[in-house]
Design a protein around this motif. Sequence first.
Motif, PDB file in Angstrom:
ATOM      1  N   SER A  79     -21.962  58.734  33.460  1.00 61.32           N
ATOM      2  CA  SER A  79     -22.677  58.638  34.737  1.00 61.32           C
ATOM      3  C   SER A  79     -24.167  58.312  34.624  1.00 61.32           C
ATOM      4  N   GLY A  80     -24.652  58.046  33.408  1.00 64.59           N
ATOM      5  CA  GLY A  80     -26.090  57.810  33.229  1.00 64.59           C
ATOM      6  C   GLY A  80     -26.593  56.639  34.067  1.00 64.59           C
ATOM      7  N   MET A  81     -25.837  55.537  34.078  1.00 61.78           N
ATOM      8  CA  MET A  81     -26.282  54.357  34.835  1.00 61.78           C
ATOM      9  C   MET A  81     -26.308  54.677  36.330  1.00 61.78           C
ATOM     10  N   MET A  82     -25.301  55.467  36.763  1.00 63.69           N
ATOM     11  CA  MET A  82     -25.221  55.805  38.189  1.00 63.69           C
ATOM     12  C   MET A  82     -26.438  56.625  38.620  1.00 63.69           C
TER      13      MET A  82
ATOM     14  N   VAL B 152     -30.603  48.640  32.080  1.00 67.53           N
ATOM     15  CA  VAL B 152     -29.996  48.765  33.411  1.00 67.53           C
ATOM     16  C   VAL B 152     -31.051  49.219  34.422  1.00 67.53           C
ATOM     17  N   ALA B 153     -31.852  50.226  34.033  1.00 67.63           N
ATOM     18  CA  ALA B 153     -32.834  50.769  34.985  1.00 67.63           C
ATOM     19  C   ALA B 153     -33.957  49.761  35.253  1.00 67.63           C
ATOM     20  N   GLY B 154     -34.605  49.270  34.188  1.00 69.62           N
ATOM     21  CA  GLY B 154     -35.770  48.403  34.361  1.00 69.62           C
ATOM     22  C   GLY B 154     -35.436  47.119  35.106  1.00 69.62           C
TER      23      GLY B 154
ATOM     24  N   GLY C 274     -34.852  56.311  34.334  1.00 68.60           N
ATOM     25  CA  GLY C 274     -33.719  56.017  33.446  1.00 68.60           C
ATOM     26  C   GLY C 274     -33.581  57.082  32.364  1.00 68.60           C
ATOM     27  N   ASP C 275     -33.064  56.671  31.201  1.00 66.58           N
ATOM     28  CA  ASP C 275     -32.858  57.634  30.112  1.00 66.58           C
ATOM     29  C   ASP C 275     -34.163  58.210  29.587  1.00 66.58           C
ATOM     30  N   ALA C 276     -35.260  57.490  29.763  1.00 67.09           N
ATOM     31  CA  ALA C 276     -36.545  58.019  29.304  1.00 67.09           C
ATOM     32  C   ALA C 276     -36.948  59.237  30.136  1.00 67.09           C
TER      33      ALA C 276
ATOM     34  N   THR D 183     -43.267  43.889  23.059  1.00 68.41           N
ATOM     35  CA  THR D 183     -43.082  45.319  22.801  1.00 68.41           C
ATOM     36  C   THR D 183     -44.321  46.070  23.241  1.00 68.41           C
ATOM     37  N   VAL D 184     -44.112  46.977  24.177  1.00 69.60           N
ATOM     38  CA  VAL D 184     -45.253  47.747  24.668  1.00 69.60           C
ATOM     39  C   VAL D 184     -45.627  48.794  23.631  1.00 69.60           C
ATOM     40  N   LYS D 185     -46.905  48.804  23.282  1.00 71.27           N
ATOM     41  CA  LYS D 185     -47.382  49.710  22.231  1.00 71.27           C
ATOM     42  C   LYS D 185     -47.963  50.985  22.803  1.00 71.27           C
TER      43      LYS D 185
ATOM     44  N   GLN E 262     -26.044  44.558  22.034  1.00 70.92           N
ATOM     45  CA  GLN E 262     -24.707  44.816  21.481  1.00 70.92           C
ATOM     46  C   GLN E 262     -24.625  46.312  21.222  1.00 70.92           C
ATOM     47  N   ARG E 263     -24.107  47.063  22.144  1.00 75.67           N
ATOM     48  CA  ARG E 263     -24.037  48.504  21.950  1.00 75.67           C
ATOM     49  C   ARG E 263     -22.885  49.060  22.758  1.00 75.67           C
ATOM     50  N   PHE E 264     -22.524  50.299  22.495  1.00 75.13           N
ATOM     51  CA  PHE E 264     -21.358  50.782  23.235  1.00 75.13           C
ATOM     52  C   PHE E 264     -21.685  51.946  24.162  1.00 75.13           C
ATOM     53  N   MET E 265     -22.856  51.907  24.740  1.00 76.49           N
ATOM     54  CA  MET E 265     -23.128  52.881  25.791  1.00 76.49           C
ATOM     55  C   MET E 265     -23.070  52.173  27.141  1.00 76.49           C
ATOM     56  N   GLY E 266     -22.825  52.954  28.186  1.00 76.06           N
ATOM     57  CA  GLY E 266     -22.854  52.389  29.539  1.00 76.06           C
ATOM     58  C   GLY E 266     -21.753  51.389  29.793  1.00 76.06           C
ATOM     59  N   GLU E 267     -20.510  51.772  29.487  1.00 75.34           N
ATOM     60  CA  GLU E 267     -19.396  50.824  29.676  1.00 75.34           C
ATOM     61  C   GLU E 267     -18.493  51.174  30.871  1.00 75.34           C
ATOM     62  N   LEU E 268     -18.767  52.290  31.532  1.00 75.00           N
ATOM     63  CA  LEU E 268     -18.051  52.566  32.781  1.00 75.00           C
ATOM     64  C   LEU E 268     -19.065  52.707  33.901  1.00 75.00           C
ATOM     65  N   MET E 269     -18.983  51.808  34.863  1.00 74.04           N
ATOM     66  CA  MET E 269     -19.803  51.949  36.066  1.00 74.04           C
ATOM     67  C   MET E 269     -18.921  52.665  37.088  1.00 74.04           C
TER      68      MET E 269
ATOM     69  N   ILE F 297     -41.729  43.799  30.872  1.00 75.63           N
ATOM     70  CA  ILE F 297     -41.918  43.519  29.442  1.00 75.63           C
ATOM     71  C   ILE F 297     -40.749  44.156  28.682  1.00 75.63           C
ATOM     72  N   GLU F 298     -39.949  43.318  28.038  1.00 75.01           N
ATOM     73  CA  GLU F 298     -38.743  43.806  27.349  1.00 75.01           C
ATOM     74  C   GLU F 298     -38.805  43.418  25.866  1.00 75.01           C
ATOM     75  N   ARG F 299     -38.509  44.404  25.021  1.00 73.00           N
ATOM     76  CA  ARG F 299     -38.631  44.202  23.575  1.00 73.00           C
ATOM     77  C   ARG F 299     -37.725  43.091  23.046  1.00 73.00           C
ATOM     78  N   ASP F 300     -36.510  43.001  23.587  1.00 67.81           N
ATOM     79  CA  ASP F 300     -35.550  42.042  23.043  1.00 67.81           C
ATOM     80  C   ASP F 300     -34.704  41.473  24.181  1.00 67.81           C
TER      81      ASP F 300
HETATM   82  C1  LIG Z   1     -22.524  56.957  23.830  1.00 69.17           C
HETATM   83  C2  LIG Z   1     -22.976  56.777  25.240  1.00 69.17           C
HETATM   84  C3  LIG Z   1     -22.084  56.316  26.186  1.00 69.17           C
HETATM   85  C4  LIG Z   1     -22.499  56.152  27.501  1.00 69.17           C
HETATM   86  N1  LIG Z   1     -21.576  55.724  28.423  1.00 69.17           N
HETATM   87  C5  LIG Z   1     -21.944  55.595  29.715  1.00 69.17           C
HETATM   88  C6  LIG Z   1     -21.014  55.120  30.685  1.00 69.17           C
HETATM   89  O1  LIG Z   1     -19.855  54.804  30.378  1.00 69.17           O
HETATM   90  N2  LIG Z   1     -21.430  55.006  31.967  1.00 69.17           N
HETATM   91  C7  LIG Z   1     -22.716  55.312  32.344  1.00 69.17           C
HETATM   92  O2  LIG Z   1     -23.037  55.199  33.542  1.00 69.17           O
HETATM   93  N3  LIG Z   1     -23.621  55.723  31.448  1.00 69.17           N
HETATM   94  C8  LIG Z   1     -23.273  55.868  30.140  1.00 69.17           C
HETATM   95  N4  LIG Z   1     -24.200  56.252  29.222  1.00 69.17           N
HETATM   96  C9  LIG Z   1     -25.601  56.394  29.645  1.00 69.17           C
HETATM   97  C10 LIG Z   1     -26.223  55.014  29.909  1.00 69.17           C
HETATM   98  O3  LIG Z   1     -25.938  54.138  28.862  1.00 69.17           O
HETATM   99  C11 LIG Z   1     -27.714  55.129  30.110  1.00 69.17           C
HETATM  100  O4  LIG Z   1     -27.958  56.134  31.071  1.00 69.17           O
HETATM  101  C12 LIG Z   1     -28.339  53.821  30.594  1.00 69.17           C
HETATM  102  O5  LIG Z   1     -28.052  52.764  29.712  1.00 69.17           O
HETATM  103  C13 LIG Z   1     -29.847  54.025  30.708  1.00 69.17           C
HETATM  104  O6  LIG Z   1     -30.478  52.827  31.066  1.00 69.17           O
HETATM  105  P1  LIG Z   1     -32.024  52.592  30.752  1.00 69.17           P
HETATM  106  O7  LIG Z   1     -32.370  51.320  31.402  1.00 69.17           O
HETATM  107  O8  LIG Z   1     -32.802  53.819  31.062  1.00 69.17           O
HETATM  108  O9  LIG Z   1     -32.096  52.457  29.173  1.00 69.17           O
HETATM  109  P2  LIG Z   1     -31.610  51.208  28.284  1.00 69.17           P
HETATM  110  O10 LIG Z   1     -30.439  50.550  28.932  1.00 69.17           O
HETATM  111  O11 LIG Z   1     -31.473  51.740  26.911  1.00 69.17           O
HETATM  112  O12 LIG Z   1     -32.826  50.207  28.345  1.00 69.17           O
HETATM  113  C14 LIG Z   1     -34.066  50.452  27.733  1.00 69.17           C
HETATM  114  C15 LIG Z   1     -34.697  49.088  27.463  1.00 69.17           C
HETATM  115  O13 LIG Z   1     -36.053  49.271  27.081  1.00 69.17           O
HETATM  116  C16 LIG Z   1     -36.348  48.386  26.018  1.00 69.17           C
HETATM  117  N5  LIG Z   1     -37.487  48.946  25.292  1.00 69.17           N
HETATM  118  C17 LIG Z   1     -37.517  50.079  24.562  1.00 69.17           C
HETATM  119  N6  LIG Z   1     -38.748  50.300  24.081  1.00 69.17           N
HETATM  120  C18 LIG Z   1     -39.527  49.285  24.525  1.00 69.17           C
HETATM  121  C19 LIG Z   1     -40.908  48.949  24.374  1.00 69.17           C
HETATM  122  N7  LIG Z   1     -41.735  49.717  23.676  1.00 69.17           N
HETATM  123  N8  LIG Z   1     -41.374  47.816  24.954  1.00 69.17           N
HETATM  124  C20 LIG Z   1     -40.541  47.026  25.679  1.00 69.17           C
HETATM  125  N9  LIG Z   1     -39.232  47.303  25.866  1.00 69.17           N
HETATM  126  C21 LIG Z   1     -38.726  48.411  25.295  1.00 69.17           C
HETATM  127  C22 LIG Z   1     -35.065  48.329  25.212  1.00 69.17           C
HETATM  128  O14 LIG Z   1     -35.002  47.162  24.418  1.00 69.17           O
HETATM  129  C23 LIG Z   1     -34.014  48.348  26.304  1.00 69.17           C
HETATM  130  O15 LIG Z   1     -33.646  47.067  26.744  1.00 69.17           O
HETATM  131  C24 LIG Z   1     -23.819  56.443  27.886  1.00 69.17           C
HETATM  132  C25 LIG Z   1     -24.729  56.910  26.933  1.00 69.17           C
HETATM  133  C26 LIG Z   1     -24.306  57.071  25.617  1.00 69.17           C
HETATM  134  C27 LIG Z   1     -25.289  57.588  24.616  1.00 69.17           C
END
Ligand SMILES: Cc1cc2nc3c(=O)[nH]c(=O)nc-3n(C[C@H](O)[C@H](O)[C@H](O)COP(=O)(O)OP(=O)(O)OC[C@H]3O[C@@H](n4cnc5c(N)ncnc54)[C@H](O)[C@@H]3O)c2cc1C
Length: 516
Positions: A346-349, A53-55, A334-336, A168-170, A80-87, A72-75
Amino acid sequence: MTYAWLWTLLAFVLTWMVFHLIKMKKAATGDLEAEAEARRDGATDVIIVGAGVAGASLAYALAKDGRRVHVIERDLKEPQRFMGELMQAGGRFMLAQLGLEDCLEDIDAQEAKSLAIYKDGKHATLPFPDDKSFPHEPVGRLLRNGRLVQRLRQKAASLSNVQLEEGTVKSLIEEEGVVKGVTYKNSAGEEITAFAPLTVVCDGCYSNLRRSLVDNTEEVLSYMVGYVTKNSRLEDPHSLHLIFSKPLVCVIYQITSDEVRCVAEVPADSIPSISNGEMSTFLKKSMAPQIPETGNLREIFLKGIEEGLPEIKSTATKSMSSRLCDKRGVIVLGDAFNMRHPIIASGMMVALSDICILRNLLKPLPNLSNTKKVSDLVKSFYIIRKPMSATVNTLASIFSQVLVATTDEAREGMRQGCFNYLARGDFKTRGLMTILGGMNPHPLTLVLHLVAITLTSMGHLLSPFPSPRRFWHSLRILAWALQMLGAHLVDEGFKEMLIPTNAAAYRRNYIATTTV
Ligand SMILES: Cc1cc2nc3c(=O)[nH]c(=O)nc-3n(C[C@H](O)[C@H](O)[C@H](O)COP(=O)(O)OP(=O)(O)OC[C@H]3O[C@@H](n4cnc5c(N)ncnc54)[C@H](O)[C@@H]3O)c2cc1C
């Protein structure tokens, strides 16, 4: 004559070696020349690691401002995951600011209009209120995260100045404390280096790269165990159903027109095994009886288990406070960068709000290779993001602790007080719901609500007749609430934001930088 064949073989081997040495040298020189060329040309302005979502959102936003972006995205397959389902409504507003709101369309997302809470046979539905100062409809979206991510990736990749590549970034390439680019393995397995004046690390909650940049550590709080019940529709599909179950909460919500997500939170130290069937027994025997029979909630919860738990998954809930990375040429997002308990979804927000701020700060800079200037902007980004991040992080942490069921009378008093406060449905509940929906990122207001919840909980414990024991427990509630809040005042740098004039200035600054 007898040794002629030996000389011939030796000559052949020597020729072969000289030929290969010349070839390798040429390749190395060629690589270096290509790298130098790329640097001179400034072929890329920004490298983004990770297209979640962030990148993906950041790539689109920066490319819209004319930057040349290499993601650069790993996949690249649909996650297919169940995080981030409420915006949340606040997240939708941020998407609109970035020009990405249409990514919520055509993914069968469902409107999220309210929060429904359940405890000990009691039930209340709390709509997200229409806050006149908030320039957006107060309705969120319930969705399949992978579909949203794919839409965001497609939209970013549709811009000609975005190169979205699977790889995949190393590691990060660093020279004299400045990050210059990354080394990555592409889908053909080749190791490649890429250079840009700015690298943004958005590799999510399992980030490896973060560790070489900031010294904060994540804490695993619990696990969310979830599955999808197919071909089902809740009687109230527009609410997020939050059940105050024991020991931790259950959440049920509609993610597409005919799929319902069922989630149970389990303590980190006692998670039943999924593979040997312990988990389905736990869900059926311990959790299902606690799901209210109101509407068709329990029926759908059980249906998913009985249909064989097609894909039961568990995800760790983590918390990690944000730390400023003092290396130049790199930003973590983002989450990192920052994580909180997902109880308030609220993580996506927060990630999108961070992107709006950063994009607006970087906009006036024509050249990102001025790493000193970028680094100064990142310092102000870290301050400007506070109203949203501190409010959301604190609310998530306190809610997640308060909702844990225990036999401690004081803690149970606070849990009941929290339910009562939410269930009242008066102006206070509406105020808290606007904070929850991300429509009022105001730390001072949040603190006032938390004080009010504490007083409600103390009042609940003391009524109808205060006894010395009850009085003692109500004092313990106060001590606990102060301790929780105190920890956040320090961690989130809340102190200065609580001074009303500062709070107002923070908020003004926040609104100015998140609004295009
Ligand atoms: C159980 C759970 C439920 C949640 N529910 C909600 C919700 O309902 N609403 C909400 O707003 N937030 C929710 N969140 C938080 C939300 O999911 C995250 O804040 C959000 O997905 C973060 O986005 P991101 O882009 O930082 O990370 P991600 O969406 O995880 O993206 C990271 C990306 O980086 C890629 N990547 C990783 N390593 C490498 C590498 N070395 N090289 C290249 N690519 C790489 C991955 O493949 C992935 O695509 C939830 C979290 C959890 C744990």
